[in-house]
Design an enzyme around this catalytic site. Structure first.
Site, PDB file in Angstrom:
ATOM      1  N   GLU A 256     -70.205 -28.942 -44.490  1.00 19.83           N
ATOM      2  CA  GLU A 256     -68.807 -28.079 -44.422  1.00 19.83           C
ATOM      3  C   GLU A 256     -67.617 -29.055 -44.744  1.00 19.83           C
ATOM      4  O   GLU A 256     -67.689 -30.485 -44.363  1.00 19.83           O
ATOM      5  CB  GLU A 256     -68.557 -27.592 -42.986  1.00 19.83           C
ATOM      6  CG  GLU A 256     -67.127 -26.736 -42.920  1.00 19.83           C
ATOM      7  CD  GLU A 256     -66.981 -26.235 -41.422  1.00 19.83           C
ATOM      8  OE1 GLU A 256     -67.727 -26.496 -40.415  1.00 19.83           O
ATOM      9  OE2 GLU A 256     -66.222 -25.386 -41.534  1.00 19.83           O
TER      10      GLU A 256
ATOM     11  N   CYS B  94     -66.723 -22.848 -40.148  1.00 20.63           N
ATOM     12  CA  CYS B  94     -65.420 -21.886 -40.077  1.00 20.63           C
ATOM     13  C   CYS B  94     -64.750 -21.871 -41.260  1.00 20.63           C
ATOM     14  O   CYS B  94     -64.133 -20.954 -41.283  1.00 20.63           O
ATOM     15  CB  CYS B  94     -64.723 -22.496 -38.802  1.00 20.63           C
ATOM     16  SG  CYS B  94     -65.308 -22.248 -37.236  1.00 20.63           S
TER      17      CYS B  94
ATOM     18  N   ASN C 250     -70.479 -16.451 -40.380  1.00 22.11           N
ATOM     19  CA  ASN C 250     -70.607 -17.985 -40.034  1.00 22.11           C
ATOM     20  C   ASN C 250     -71.104 -17.606 -38.320  1.00 22.11           C
ATOM     21  O   ASN C 250     -72.392 -17.681 -38.225  1.00 22.11           O
ATOM     22  CB  ASN C 250     -69.470 -18.992 -39.964  1.00 22.11           C
ATOM     23  CG  ASN C 250     -69.797 -20.137 -39.257  1.00 22.11           C
ATOM     24  OD1 ASN C 250     -70.767 -20.644 -39.366  1.00 22.11           O
ATOM     25  ND2 ASN C 250     -68.813 -20.510 -38.596  1.00 22.11           N
ATOM     26  N   GLU C 251     -70.255 -17.757 -37.488  1.00 19.10           N
ATOM     27  CA  GLU C 251     -70.858 -17.680 -35.967  1.00 19.10           C
ATOM     28  C   GLU C 251     -69.901 -16.465 -35.492  1.00 19.10           C
ATOM     29  O   GLU C 251     -69.309 -16.510 -34.210  1.00 19.10           O
ATOM     30  CB  GLU C 251     -70.742 -18.974 -35.314  1.00 19.10           C
ATOM     31  CG  GLU C 251     -69.311 -19.530 -35.362  1.00 19.10           C
ATOM     32  CD  GLU C 251     -69.168 -20.793 -34.686  1.00 19.10           C
ATOM     33  OE1 GLU C 251     -70.222 -21.447 -34.548  1.00 19.10           O
ATOM     34  OE2 GLU C 251     -68.039 -21.089 -34.370  1.00 19.10           O
TER      35      GLU C 251
HETATM   36  O1  AHR Z   1     -69.428 -27.889 -37.020  1.00 18.35           O
HETATM   37  C1  AHR Z   1     -68.290 -27.429 -36.926  1.00 18.35           C
HETATM   38  C2  AHR Z   1     -67.583 -26.260 -36.403  1.00 18.35           C
HETATM   39  O2  AHR Z   1     -68.524 -25.783 -35.344  1.00 18.35           O
HETATM   40  C3  AHR Z   1     -68.272 -25.131 -37.221  1.00 18.35           C
HETATM   41  O3  AHR Z   1     -67.257 -24.927 -38.321  1.00 18.35           O
HETATM   42  C4  AHR Z   1     -68.237 -23.851 -36.645  1.00 18.35           C
HETATM   43  O4  AHR Z   1     -69.210 -23.027 -37.323  1.00 18.35           O
HETATM   44  C5  AHR Z   1     -68.490 -24.237 -35.336  1.00 18.35           C
HETATM   45  O5  AHR Z   1     -67.847 -23.546 -34.421  1.00 18.35           O
END
Ligand code: AHR
Length: 660
Positions: free
Chosen positions: A48, A248, A379-380
């Site tokens: 990321e 994110c 993503n989450e």
């Molecule tokens: O890894 C950092 C962040 O943690 C990522 O962007 C997100 O998916 C998670 O909350």
């Protein structure tokens, strides 16, 4: 001295050392039991653009804001002479940003007016400086248009903060139309925080754009490519997959600021820059100069996956902005463009040159398909809004591409209401792989090493997509990557390995951090502008991924999995291609252990190796001065045909390999 004294002393020392060796533990390995295939994707990496991992990190561009597009402050990163803090010294000259092409990725350029060349300079500060190495060669590029006057030459110099020149080149400019120029600078002395200075010959007005600098020595020697040392660290992990672009950053704080892969492909200079969602996410670590230039876009991510021998795993937005921020939703009836992005991505990766997106990939230099097999949706995200959107994506993607495996998510936490709800609904929908995230203290990892032992074998498979043991909090930087955290992950991973029939993908997160520009810690790899190193956590990941094996086998103590009894965690696999038995042992206790393994189902060759990471100080961590403080050491051991005896130090992680 009486002759008995040394003998007494030896006896005492022997007795003491025997005391240090705790009681033997006897463990049983059975190569005929619990035999399940381990997927080649088992140990992968999560990339990321957080902590300056892409711009300022992996992407080897050294000029920050090279095309004057930073939306909030288009001149950020650049400096010119001032008479005081507030006013420019216009007597010598002045630069200002001009907007020219609306609707394109490259909207702005910089107009420089030179009144007195001897007093004017334009300086780029780099990403917390520029790391340049003695005798190394750097390519510099710029586009220029001579608007008026007689500016005939630009001198580009690499300078220290004090202004000492460490290398320079000159570019002659005369074109009344936009023209691209390129030159090289050879550096006389290593400097971590150099800057690029432009000075001019003549007076008048000149327009400048895409002022850029890369080392010649990049990964695979690709021009304008990736930082070699960082890719090498990834390569050495032998990752089974590469998850990108987050995290994110996929979602954005608002939908408008989400990651849109189509804006990250094609000519690099036309890619529309986006403010990085991590720029001011954490007030204690604000980085207002953090943007995504998309110099690494989806083409480059696919190419990197290919270079690493890793399956590409793109994660796509599902019409939901980050729920920790706005949680903005695309209405269900307006989801089509989002779904279409996913379908077009499959075409971009796998389609041939007769398709629109396959043609773009071909034109970019990769006529062969990238063989995309997986796509992650969201993503989450969590809650019914996610499930509603996932359903639509899954149906539409599968209708056109039944061959694509879809990865869904269970939210940001490893338990609780959102997690339970997500799993319940995704099971009903026959989801294929569900992503789980856990950032928890080391103790949690020790207590959860049996997490997957009771998971439903008939439900979706698991992607442990983001995890890391957090000793304290993000602000402690690289000290967070201590041995306590890494050892707890090593112990936990015995449980991932033992359950490889249900856990098919795993990745530590985040992957990389710039020591002077991070937002989040711990991270697997730390770097500055010149160097990089793998943390203790990296070393653990590497031992697992380099010794992944092809099948699980049973390892028990008195019929039970080895999950923390007396501080021990262990698992075993075999590799049928190399005919090797591989045992992983984490000893989290403060006593050395003498372990014996009886082995059923194969006879063992005499010679074996044991590779151990140990440190009696749980706070120990690697850093730039001592990058291998916590790292593995290997030695040879002898084993019997059906039994292995090993000495395992306190607070250690070991991998034993024996040919069978
Ligand atoms: O890894 C950092 C962040 O943690 C990522 O962007 C997100 O998916 C998670 O909350």
């Amino acid at each position: 001295m009486k002759p008995t004294k040394p003998i007494t002393l030896i006896a005492v020392l022997l007795f003491q050392s025997l005391l240090l060796v705790a009681q033997d533990a006897r463990l049983q390995i059975d190569l005929t039991k619990n035999v399940n295939e381990i997927q080649p994707t088992m140990y992968g990496i999560f990339f990321e653009d957080i902590n300056f991992a892409a711009d300022g990190g992996l992407y080897a561009e050294m000029v920050k804001n090279r095309s004057f597009e930073f939306t909030i402050a288009p001149f950020m990163g650049w400096h010119q002479p001032k008479t005081n803090r507030y006013s420019l010294n216009e007597k010598s000259g002045m630069a200002s940003v001009v907007k020219h092409k609306e609707g394109s990725g490259n909207k702005n350029f910089c107009r420089v007016t030179i009144n007195d060349a001897s007093g004017y300079e334009l300086i780029n500060e780099g990403f917390r400086g520029m790391g340049i190495k003695e005798n190394a060669v750097y390519n510099v590029y710029l586009s220029a248009l001579n608007k008026s006057g007689n500016i005939s030459e630009i001198t580009l110099q690499l300078i220290t903060k004090n202004g000492d020149v460490l290398g320079e080149t000159k570019i002659e400019t005369s074109s009344a139309n936009w023209k691209d120029y390129q030159a090289q600078i050879t550096v006389s002395k290593t400097e971590e925080e150099a800057q690029l200075k432009l000075t001019f010959k003549g007076t008048g007005v000149i327009d400048l754009d895409m002022i850029s600098m890369f080392p010649v020595d990049t990964w695979k020697g690709r021009e304008k490519g990736l930082r070699k040392d960082l890719v090498q660290l990834l390569y050495d992990l032998k990752p089974g997959f590469l998850r990108f672009p987050g995290g994110c950053v996929v979602e954005g704080r608002t939908l408008e600021r989400r990651y849109q892969w189509k804006k990250t492909v094609g000519d690099v200079e036309d890619r529309e820059l986006l403010v990085n969602r991590w720029n001011t996410e954490f007030s204690h670590k604000a980085a207002p100069d953090y943007y995504q230039s998309f110099g690494i876009g989806f083409y480059e991510y696919f190419q990197l996956s290919e270079d690493l021998g890793a399956e590409p795993l793109p994660i796509l937005g599902c019409g939901m902005a980050c729920q920790f921020n706005t949680g903005e939703l695309a209405p269900l009836e307006e989801l089509d463009p989002y779904v279409q992005d996913a379908i077009d991505l499959i075409e971009f990766a796998n389609g041939d040159a007769t398709t629109t997106w396959g043609k773009l990939r071909t034109d970019m230099g990769h006529p062969e398909p990238f063989n995309l097999k997986y796509v992650g949706i969201g993503n989450e995200q969590w809650g019914p809004d996610y499930i509603d959107r996932y359903k639509i994506f899954a149906e539409k993607i599968k209708a056109q591409h039944p061959e694509i495996i879809i990865v869904s998510g269970s939210g940001p936490f490893p338990d609780g209401e959102q997690f339970e709800y997500g799993w319940k609904e995704l099971k009903k929908l026959d989801a294929e792989i569900v992503d789980e995230h856990y950032y928890r203290p080391p103790q949690w990892f020790l207590e959860n090493a049996g997490r997957y032992d009771d998971y439903d074998r008939n439900g979706p498979k698991v992607f442990a997509g983001e995890y890391a043991a957090h000793p304290k909090g993000v602000s402690d930087g690289n000290t967070e990557n201590n041995w306590e955290a890494a050892l707890s992950e090593a112990a936990f991973m015995t449980g991932l390995e033992r359950n490889a029939d249900v856990v098919v993908m795993t990745s530590y997160a985040p992957l990389m951090a710039h020591i002077n520009a991070f937002q989040w810690a711990p991270d697997m790899i730390w770097f500055n502008n010149l160097e990089s190193y793998g943390t203790a956590n990296y070393q653990v990941q590497k031992l697992y991924s380099n010794n992944a094996g092809t099948h699980t086998v049973s390892l028990t103590q008195n019929g039970k999995n080895v999950i923390g009894s007396d501080g021990l965690y262990a698992s075993a696999v075999k590799d049928v291609s190399t005919k090797t038995l591989i045992i992983k042992i984490a000893n989290t206790s403060k006593s050395n252990k003498s372990l014996s393994f009886s082995v059923n189902g194969a006879s063992l060759k005499r010679n074996a190796t044991i590779t151990t990471i140990e440190n009696t100080d749980l706070k120990a961590y690697n850093d730039f001065d001592n990058p291998e403080k916590v790292s593995p050491k290997s030695s040879n051991i002898k084993v019997k045909r059906k039994a292995i005896n090993v000495q395992i130090p306190q607070q250690s992680f070991s991998v034993v390999k024996i040919k069978i």
